[in-house]
Design an enzyme around this catalytic site. Structure first.
Site, PDB file in Angstrom:
ATOM      1  N   HIS A 163       0.872  -1.169   0.000  1.00 52.16           N
ATOM      2  CA  HIS A 163       0.000   0.000   0.000  1.00 52.16           C
ATOM      3  C   HIS A 163       0.909   1.219   0.000  1.00 52.16           C
ATOM      4  CE1 HIS A 163      -3.533   2.403   0.562  1.00 52.16           C
ATOM      5  NE2 HIS A 163      -3.055   2.942   1.664  1.00 52.16           N
TER       6      HIS A 163
ATOM      7  N   HIS B 163      -3.454   9.132   1.522  1.00 55.24           N
ATOM      8  CA  HIS B 163      -3.452   7.923   0.704  1.00 55.24           C
ATOM      9  C   HIS B 163      -4.821   7.690   0.101  1.00 55.24           C
ATOM     10  CE1 HIS B 163      -5.261   5.078   3.834  1.00 55.24           C
ATOM     11  NE2 HIS B 163      -5.129   6.221   4.472  1.00 55.24           N
TER      12      HIS B 163
ATOM     13  N   CYS C 237      -3.469   3.067  -5.421  1.00 62.35           N
ATOM     14  CA  CYS C 237      -2.814   3.932  -4.440  1.00 62.35           C
ATOM     15  C   CYS C 237      -1.394   4.328  -4.861  1.00 62.35           C
ATOM     16  CB  CYS C 237      -2.813   3.278  -3.057  1.00 62.35           C
ATOM     17  SG  CYS C 237      -1.995   1.672  -3.010  1.00 62.35           S
TER      18      CYS C 237
END
Length: 169
Positions: free
Chosen positions: A30, A42, A120
């Site tokens: 991530h 994010h 992301c």
């Protein structure tokens, strides 16, 4: 330096505004961007909770994501993370004030989400460099391609073996 050591806790001393933070979750990474005072911005599915892991991976089936500003220690949870400004030699980072301002302006927005083109990692690299890139998507596609070639070769080999057995009988 593009990468600075793997961290588990949070002390904030090694982080610079605009740094890309790579968080190692089960099965994928991530990504977030550091904006100061322990906070990151994010892109996450709207239902994701901080520190999510498998739940987050499953929620990538959604086509929407929310831009969130949260404490890095909460986003990372118990997962390892590191600063990874890996494209700094290829793409010059935008001015730090612009990176942070653009990131802050995105908070609260709901965006399109696609694992292969708007994830992301694409989100944070667009903020830092002005170029949306995701190496984990590229690497996964290369892996799938190699696996496909391996399966094709295995199938061809099996067909040749079967054909030879038939000819010998």
């Amino acid at each position: 330096m593009a990468m600075r050591g793997v961290m588990v806790g949070f002390d904030g001393d090694d982080l610079q505004l605009g740094d890309l933070i790579e968080i190692f979750r089960f099965g994928y990474q991530h990504w977030a961007i550091y904006v100061g005072n322990g906070y990151v911005i994010h892109l996450a599915p709207p239902t994701e909770y901080a520190g999510a892991s498998c739940a987050s991976l499953m929620s990538t089936l959604t086509d929407k994501a929310l831009v969130k500003k949260e404490l890095l220690r909460e986003v990372a949870g118990k997962h390892r993370y590191q600063v990874n400004n890996k494209h700094d030699t290829k793409y010059p980072p935008l001015p730090i004030t612009k990176i942070v301002q653009r990131a802050e302006e995105m908070v609260g927005r709901e965006l399109q989400y696609k694992v292969t083109s708007e994830n992301c990692e694409h989100f944070v690299t667009e903020l830092r460099y002005g170029v949306a890139k995701s190496d984990q998507v590229r690497d996964a596609l290369v892996g799938v391609g190699i696996a496909g070639l391996g399966l094709a070769a295995l199938g061809l080999f099996s067909a040749i073996v079967v054909k030879k057995k038939q000819q010998n009988q």
